[in-house]
Design a protein around this motif. Structure first.
Motif, PDB file in Angstrom:
ATOM      1  N   HIS A  53      -9.161 -12.649   4.326  1.00 18.37           N
ATOM      2  CA  HIS A  53      -9.095 -11.904   3.453  1.00 18.37           C
ATOM      3  C   HIS A  53      -8.876 -12.549   1.874  1.00 18.37           C
ATOM      4  O   HIS A  53      -9.848 -12.018   1.025  1.00 18.37           O
ATOM      5  CB  HIS A  53      -8.001 -10.664   3.466  1.00 18.37           C
ATOM      6  CG  HIS A  53      -7.991 -10.162   2.144  1.00 18.37           C
ATOM      7  ND1 HIS A  53      -9.143  -8.604   1.804  1.00 18.37           N
ATOM      8  CD2 HIS A  53      -7.413  -9.578   1.023  1.00 18.37           C
ATOM      9  CE1 HIS A  53      -9.492  -8.378   0.867  1.00 18.37           C
ATOM     10  NE2 HIS A  53      -7.951  -8.583   0.384  1.00 18.37           N
ATOM     11  N   LYS A  98     -13.219 -16.319   3.592  1.00 17.46           N
ATOM     12  CA  LYS A  98     -13.091 -15.295   3.129  1.00 17.46           C
ATOM     13  C   LYS A  98     -13.556 -13.533   3.758  1.00 17.46           C
ATOM     14  O   LYS A  98     -15.368 -14.000   4.236  1.00 17.46           O
ATOM     15  CB  LYS A  98     -12.976 -14.788   2.046  1.00 17.46           C
ATOM     16  CG  LYS A  98     -12.080 -15.780   0.862  1.00 17.46           C
ATOM     17  CD  LYS A  98     -12.465 -14.869  -0.527  1.00 17.46           C
ATOM     18  CE  LYS A  98     -11.319 -15.863  -1.367  1.00 17.46           C
ATOM     19  NZ  LYS A  98     -11.221 -15.053  -3.061  1.00 17.46           N
ATOM     20  N   PRO A 135     -13.185 -10.327   3.835  1.00 22.44           N
ATOM     21  CA  PRO A 135     -12.847  -9.036   3.183  1.00 22.44           C
ATOM     22  C   PRO A 135     -11.706  -7.739   3.951  1.00 22.44           C
ATOM     23  O   PRO A 135     -12.586  -7.546   4.969  1.00 22.44           O
ATOM     24  CB  PRO A 135     -13.369  -8.222   2.194  1.00 22.44           C
ATOM     25  CG  PRO A 135     -14.032  -9.413   1.643  1.00 22.44           C
ATOM     26  CD  PRO A 135     -14.398  -9.969   2.989  1.00 22.44           C
TER      27      PRO A 135
END
Length: 155
Positions: free
Chosen positions: A123, A131, A133
């Motif tokens: 995240h 990344k 999320p």
């Protein structure tokens, strides 16, 4: 996704599954080693020493060398070198927990902890990771694992 790439992905997923299967086997063996040497710390030391010797041999056979260059050593973050210490904590904790909790509970708690921190790392993109999320599906997956922990504990 191409067929070749999807087959590779399936092969890598199977490899990950097999590697994961090694953890409860390793923990069970190390727990027996603890009894044999009458110490969780010495058992962990022996386990890591055997692993180090195997890696030494693999390095000599595969890499044909034991040397390496630390390019820009002063620029390397301190935490880059903590992996071995984290491994000691993980292995020694498992050696201590298995006789108390049993193999299934020890493994599922470790796995649940791994998933919680893995989602957090994904995240926030910690440690240079791309990344990904947290979304409701990922959260549902972890909550399902927590439910699994409870089911294993109760039954």
């Amino acid at each position: 996704m191409t067929t070749k790439r999807s087959k590779s992905m399936i092969a890598f997923m199977c490899m990950g599954l097999m590697a994961g299967m090694m953890s409860p086997i390793q923990t069970s063996i190390n727990s027996r080693l603890r009894i044999a040497v009458d110490s969780p710390i010495i058992a962990s030391l022996i386990s890591f020493s055997v692993g180090m010797l195997l890696l030494l041999l693999i390095s000599l056979v595969v890499e044909r060398r034991l040397t390496f260059q630390l390019r820009g050593v002063g620029k390397i973050p301190w935490w880059i070198f903590t992996g071995g210490a984290l491994g000691v904590i993980f292995v020694t904790s498992n050696i201590l927990l298995l006789p108390l909790l049993g193999s299934a509970m020890t493994v599922v708690l470790a796995l649940c902890g791994q998933m919680i921190i893995a989602l957090t790392i994904d995240h926030f993109g910690w440690f240079g990771i791309v990344k990904h999320p947290i979304n409701r599906y990922r959260l549902l997956g972890v909550l399902s694992m927590v439910a699994g922990v409870l089911l294993i504990q109760w039954f």
